[in-house]
Design an enzyme around this catalytic site. Structure first.
Site, PDB file in Angstrom:
ATOM      1  N   GLU A  47       0.846  -1.215   0.264  1.00 50.77           N
ATOM      2  CA  GLU A  47       0.026  -0.006  -0.145  1.00 50.77           C
ATOM      3  C   GLU A  47       0.796   1.156  -0.115  1.00 50.77           C
ATOM      4  O   GLU A  47       0.441   2.063  -0.680  1.00 50.77           O
ATOM      5  CB  GLU A  47      -0.778   0.087   1.331  1.00 50.77           C
ATOM      6  CG  GLU A  47      -2.040  -0.946   1.023  1.00 50.77           C
ATOM      7  CD  GLU A  47      -3.150  -0.769  -0.118  1.00 50.77           C
ATOM      8  OE1 GLU A  47      -3.030   0.111  -0.772  1.00 50.77           O
ATOM      9  OE2 GLU A  47      -3.670  -1.659  -0.529  1.00 50.77           O
ATOM     10  N   TYR A 130      -6.314   6.833   4.146  1.00 50.85           N
ATOM     11  CA  TYR A 130      -6.341   5.764   3.002  1.00 50.85           C
ATOM     12  C   TYR A 130      -5.687   4.368   3.446  1.00 50.85           C
ATOM     13  O   TYR A 130      -6.148   3.445   3.432  1.00 50.85           O
ATOM     14  CB  TYR A 130      -5.820   6.164   1.587  1.00 50.85           C
ATOM     15  CG  TYR A 130      -5.596   5.054   0.844  1.00 50.85           C
ATOM     16  CD1 TYR A 130      -6.643   4.298   0.338  1.00 50.85           C
ATOM     17  CD2 TYR A 130      -4.304   4.582   0.706  1.00 50.85           C
ATOM     18  CE1 TYR A 130      -6.589   3.251  -0.542  1.00 50.85           C
ATOM     19  CE2 TYR A 130      -4.177   3.178  -0.043  1.00 50.85           C
ATOM     20  CZ  TYR A 130      -5.104   2.518  -0.643  1.00 50.85           C
ATOM     21  OH  TYR A 130      -5.166   1.623  -1.226  1.00 50.85           O
ATOM     22  N   ASP A 148      -9.099   6.289  -2.162  1.00 50.96           N
ATOM     23  CA  ASP A 148      -7.921   6.710  -2.996  1.00 50.96           C
ATOM     24  C   ASP A 148      -8.499   7.377  -4.050  1.00 50.96           C
ATOM     25  O   ASP A 148      -9.776   7.659  -4.442  1.00 50.96           O
ATOM     26  CB  ASP A 148      -6.874   5.820  -3.351  1.00 50.96           C
ATOM     27  CG  ASP A 148      -7.703   4.631  -4.297  1.00 50.96           C
ATOM     28  OD1 ASP A 148      -8.932   4.618  -4.624  1.00 50.96           O
ATOM     29  OD2 ASP A 148      -7.058   4.034  -5.010  1.00 50.96           O
ATOM     30  N   CYS A 218     -24.938   3.323 -12.007  1.00 49.75           N
ATOM     31  CA  CYS A 218     -24.302   4.489 -12.426  1.00 49.75           C
ATOM     32  C   CYS A 218     -24.941   5.519 -12.816  1.00 49.75           C
ATOM     33  O   CYS A 218     -25.431   5.447 -14.132  1.00 49.75           O
ATOM     34  CB  CYS A 218     -23.022   4.224 -13.201  1.00 49.75           C
ATOM     35  SG  CYS A 218     -22.071   5.673 -13.596  1.00 49.75           S
TER      36      CYS A 218
END
Length: 360
Positions: A47, A130, A148, A218
């Site tokens: 990460e 994050y 992110d 969406c």
DNA sequence: TAAGCGTGGGC
DNA sequence: TGCCCAAGCTT
């Protein structure tokens, strides 16, 4: 007029969305080296490497880093110089300095076991909101948001959110949304799926909506505005800085290198003598400056090339030279004469690697 | 809040 | 080519 989170989520089919997204991820996810197990240390390393860095760039670094430092303890016990060398070329070097400091703290305070507590883990150096969510959800299955750039892009389209994602405050709005829609059965796959979708399908340009597993959820696709999202304001143009650098060799064939200051750009990395701090106007002034600052007598000098290097916020233009020199002082911690073979042990920024290549 | 902090790839 | 970007954090 901005909607609040409750309005944004009205009529949104959370369970269906979770299933569509996670099923797609479990079918289509890439085979990546940090997905082979759930070792919190390895997840953490990946990460940090992936912060502002592409997957293809990270993969070889990750293999090498884990081979060299296979466990949290091995990294905690390693020398700073060796750790920095393993990060050479990856950029954003404060990441590794902070990670190194953080794993030392984990070794001391938690016996080398990465804390699963949000409060404890997020207080570590270099661990922001994050990284906290990513490691806790992926390694420990804790339902924390991991927001992110991918997640902000994907969700800005899903929910038609027009807040400027360049602003720090916007991330909190997305964290708030994710905390409402995250799967509590599988927070690891849910978070990774949002990011994977952003990387493979819901891309910044030319998103592949025709093969999107959550197309039916969406709003941006429904309205035909997916390419206008997310909204992101531009930063200002970087400053230009011009100076000179010189690769100096003494009579024994050793090269003079210098450690950069522990703060600021390229902190703690090594470089060749230069006048970055006070750029000179001509050869004579340059020789005088280098001679005094580095305690050398330059006996000959030759130009080897012109280099430009673009950083995030500044552009360097370097006129590079090579020369022969007499040393007037022994080296110290920050100024060393080393053999060409020993050079390989020190971490150099890419721009100075290029200058070295031109020298060779 | 916004600036500082790397690098390499895509178009 | 010159921009935009890529799994952010610190100050």
């Amino acid at each position: 007029m901005k909607e609040n989170v409750q309005q944004i989520l009205a009529h949104f089919h959370i369970k269906q969305f979770q299933h569509d997204l996670i099923h797609w991820f479990q079918t289509e996810q890439r085979d990546l080296p940090w997905r082979k197990d759930k070792d919190p240390y390895k997840i953490w390393v990946s990460e940090v490497m992936l912060q502002q860095t592409r997957v293809d760039t990270v993969i070889p670094y990750f293999y090498h880093f884990i081979e060299k430092f296979p466990t949290l303890d091995s990294l905690a016990e390693a020398e700073e110089e060796e750790v920095l060398k393993a990060w050479e070329g990856l950029g954003y070097y404060s990441r590794i300095r902070h990670l190194h400091e953080a794993v030392k703290e984990v070794k001391e305070k938690y016996g080398g076991c990465v804390p699963a507590s949000k409060e404890q883990f997020s207080s570590l150096k270099g661990v922001g909101p994050y990284t906290t969510g990513a490691v806790l959800s992926i390694a420990y299955g804790i339902p924390e948001p991991a927001v992110d750039g991918n997640v902000m892009r994907v969700l800005s389209r899903i929910f038609y959110i027009t807040d400027d994602i360049a602003k720090g405050s916007t991330r909190k709005k997305f964290e708030n949304i994710v905390s409402k829609i995250i799967s509590h059965d599988n927070p690891s796959d849910f978070n990774q799926a949002l990011m994977e979708l952003g990387a493979l399908v819901c891309t910044p340009k030319n998103p592949s909506c025709f093969l999107c597993p959550v197309q039916r959820h969406c709003r941006a696709f429904a309205e035909g505005v997916e390419t206008e999202l997310p909204v992101k304001t531009k930063g200002k143009a970087p400053k230009r800085i011009s100076f000179r650098a010189i690769v100096l060799m003494n009579k024994k064939g050793n090269i003079l290198i210098q450690k950069r200051p522990p703060r600021g750009l390229l902190a703690n990395l090594w470089q060749f003598p230069n006048d970055e701090h006070a750029p000179t106007r001509n050869d004579e002034a340059f020789v005088k400056e280098i001679s005094e600052r580095y305690h050398v007598v330059i006996r000959s000098m030759e130009r080897i090339g012109s280099f430009e290097h673009v950083f995030s916020h500044v552009v360097w233009h370097i006129e590079a030279y090579k020369g022969n020199a007499l040393e007037l002082q022994m080296g110290d911690e920050t100024n060393k004469w080393v053999t060409i073979d020993e050079l390989k042990q020190y971490a150099f920024p890419v721009i100075y690697q290029k200058i070295w290549q031109a020298y060779e």
